[in-house]
Structures are given as C-alpha cells and as structure tokens.
Write a protein that holds these residues in place. Sequence first.
Motif, PDB file in Angstrom:
ATOM      1  N   ILE A 172     122.743   3.876  30.949  1.00 13.16           N
ATOM      2  CA  ILE A 172     124.657   3.510  30.877  1.00 13.16           C
ATOM      3  C   ILE A 172     125.053   3.640  32.101  1.00 13.16           C
ATOM      4  CG2 ILE A 172     127.230   3.746  30.054  1.00 13.16           C
ATOM      5  CD1 ILE A 172     125.149   4.079  27.826  1.00 13.16           C
ATOM      6  N   CYS A 173     125.474   2.378  32.983  1.00 19.71           N
ATOM      7  CA  CYS A 173     126.058   2.356  34.064  1.00 19.71           C
ATOM      8  C   CYS A 173     127.768   1.910  33.774  1.00 19.71           C
ATOM      9  CB  CYS A 173     126.133   0.356  34.189  1.00 19.71           C
ATOM     10  SG  CYS A 173     124.198   1.227  35.525  1.00 19.71           S
ATOM     11  N   THR A 174     129.042   2.510  33.866  1.00 21.91           N
ATOM     12  CA  THR A 174     130.229   2.572  33.898  1.00 21.91           C
ATOM     13  C   THR A 174     131.272   3.414  35.085  1.00 21.91           C
ATOM     14  OG1 THR A 174     131.931   2.258  32.033  1.00 21.91           O
ATOM     15  CG2 THR A 174     130.794   4.418  32.225  1.00 21.91           C
ATOM     16  N   VAL A 228     131.187   0.799  38.704  1.00 23.22           N
ATOM     17  CA  VAL A 228     129.928  -0.116  37.997  1.00 23.22           C
ATOM     18  C   VAL A 228     129.205  -0.521  39.257  1.00 23.22           C
ATOM     19  CG1 VAL A 228     128.998  -1.861  37.175  1.00 23.22           C
ATOM     20  CG2 VAL A 228     131.701  -0.548  36.224  1.00 23.22           C
ATOM     21  N   VAL A 265     126.189  -2.520  30.721  1.00 20.34           N
ATOM     22  CA  VAL A 265     126.974  -2.316  31.671  1.00 20.34           C
ATOM     23  C   VAL A 265     127.582  -2.886  31.538  1.00 20.34           C
ATOM     24  CG1 VAL A 265     126.699  -3.267  34.436  1.00 20.34           C
ATOM     25  CG2 VAL A 265     124.945  -2.128  33.478  1.00 20.34           C
ATOM     26  N   GLY A 266     128.922  -1.998  32.381  1.00 21.13           N
ATOM     27  CA  GLY A 266     130.193  -2.941  31.883  1.00 21.13           C
ATOM     28  C   GLY A 266     131.744  -1.412  32.512  1.00 21.13           C
ATOM     29  N   ARG A 267     132.427  -2.472  33.260  1.00 16.48           N
ATOM     30  CA  ARG A 267     133.880  -0.772  33.388  1.00 16.48           C
ATOM     31  C   ARG A 267     134.455   0.057  31.863  1.00 16.48           C
ATOM     32  NH1 ARG A 267     136.048  -5.932  34.730  1.00 16.48           N
ATOM     33  NH2 ARG A 267     137.464  -5.750  33.333  1.00 16.48           N
ATOM     34  N   HIS A 268     134.555   1.011  32.341  1.00 11.63           N
ATOM     35  CA  HIS A 268     135.057   1.733  31.097  1.00 11.63           C
ATOM     36  C   HIS A 268     136.201   0.814  30.236  1.00 11.63           C
ATOM     37  CE1 HIS A 268     135.157   5.918  33.502  1.00 11.63           C
ATOM     38  NE2 HIS A 268     134.815   5.307  33.218  1.00 11.63           N
ATOM     39  N   GLU A 270     135.464  -2.385  28.956  1.00  8.24           N
ATOM     40  CA  GLU A 270     134.647  -2.793  28.784  1.00  8.24           C
ATOM     41  C   GLU A 270     133.110  -1.873  28.445  1.00  8.24           C
ATOM     42  OE1 GLU A 270     134.990  -6.106  32.072  1.00  8.24           O
ATOM     43  OE2 GLU A 270     133.134  -4.702  32.482  1.00  8.24           O
ATOM     44  N   ILE A 271     133.059  -0.621  28.161  1.00 11.60           N
ATOM     45  CA  ILE A 271     131.416  -0.332  28.187  1.00 11.60           C
ATOM     46  C   ILE A 271     131.776  -0.232  26.592  1.00 11.60           C
ATOM     47  CG2 ILE A 271     132.882   2.011  28.417  1.00 11.60           C
ATOM     48  CD1 ILE A 271     128.868   0.366  29.440  1.00 11.60           C
TER      49      ILE A 271
END
Length: 259
Positions: free
Chosen positions: A136-138, A145, A208-211, A213-214
């Motif tokens: 998870i990339c957030t 990110v 991958v996504g910002r908080h 978007e995740i």
Amino acid sequence: MLGLGSQVKGHNERRFSVPWSAPAPRMAEYVQAIRAIWNTWATGERLDYDGEHYRFSLMTPNFTPEPLEGPAPPIMIAAVGPAMLRVAGQHCDGVRLHGFCTPDYLREHVIPQLQTGLDRAGRSRSDFWVTGGGFICTGPDDETVDRMVEWVRYRIGFYGSTRAYWPVLEQHDLGELGERLNHLSRNDGWGQMAGCVDDDVVRLFAAVGRHDEIAGAISEHFDGLVDEVNASVAADIAADLPPDVIQDIQAIPSAGQPA
C-alpha cells in the motif's frame, strides 16, 4: 492470534544455524502438535502426539497453565510456495501472505492452492482469513505518496533478488528483472536495485493513492481476493492511517467475510 513462519533455507542454515528440511510437512505437524498441546491444557487428556518430525508425550501439572476463558487463539502461518499455501488452507485458521504478490499471482496461484487445502479439510473460503498479498502506498498528499512509492520500489527490488519469489515475476514475464536483481545482490549492488524497478512494476505490486483515494485503490487492486491488507507504512515517511480511512478500508467486501 499465533503467527508462525519457516523462513527460507539460506536464513535457516546461515543466519540461524539450524538444519534444513522440507518446511511444509514440518509446519503441518507443528500446527497439529500445538493444537494437541492446547487440547491437553484445556481438557486434561493425556498428551500423545506422535509425528514424523515432532513427538510430544509429557505434560506435567507444573507446566500446565490455567484453561483459557475463551477459545484457543487462531493460528496463521506465513506462506509463499504452493505446498505451504496448501498447509495453511488445510490446517490453519488463516494465512499471512508476502507483500511481494500481484493480483494476477493471487488469482492464478495463491487462492487455488489455499482452496485445495481448504477442500482437503472440508472447509469453505469463508472459514479462512487471508492477510497481505501486496503493498500500500498512501499518505495525506501526493508528495508523501511519491515517497512511499520509492520505499516500496526498493522493497520490490530487494525481494525480487531472491529466487524463491521469482514465480511472481514470471507470472508477468519479468524473469530477466529477477536475474538482474539477483546479480546485484551477489555483487553488493543493494543501492542499485530500486533503479531496476519501473513505475509499471510498482503498480503491479501496490495499491497507490492519497488518503482520500486509497480505499478505492485497494478495492480495485486486491479485488476482494484478501480479507486484510497491511498499511506498508514507513514510520519516517508517513504517519498511521486516519480512523476514517481505516473505516473506509474495512468496509471493502472480501471472500472471507460472511455474508
């Protein structure tokens, strides 16, 4: 919850200095033996576990704890290869998958092996809990990110250098990448590994996504194949996930959740 794992041959022999043998049969017996010991503690029945690798027949009152107030802890094992995945499905309450997985690999290799084990035990997928199976990339903003992507990029390079994980790369015709990474690992090229892993490969392994978007990214990436994901949070890069983001992730349906 009790989590168990066997590690790989090189670490057993050269890092921990213990003998190596086929790990899946030993793990199956180990889980069976633990359950036999717990049963003795709970019921007072004579301990009599006699396997090929483990034998337990002595349990004196002095070393018997008080019975648990609730049920015995669920047992989960870490599994990568097909034999260990089948052991997890047949003998355990759940499995903890390596982050070095992609959705295609989960769908084509991991879940079918788990299901084979479940079938042998007469259980269904809803009786079983699957954790992990990707990165998870957030973070709260795009910059965070991006930093998490670089953190995961190195992890993919590091794990991809180990032959035991190459079936995941081969699923995506990336065998040459594994060879390059392995060559770097044998020639002190650890700092060069991340440079071999492009953005497309990172996206194969990570949601991958910002908080904000995740949750959607996790739902799309894992596609209900797993029941629990690991936040992959690097403490020096991103803080823990906010409670509302965790709630959004927890609301994503999965195959292991009862209807």
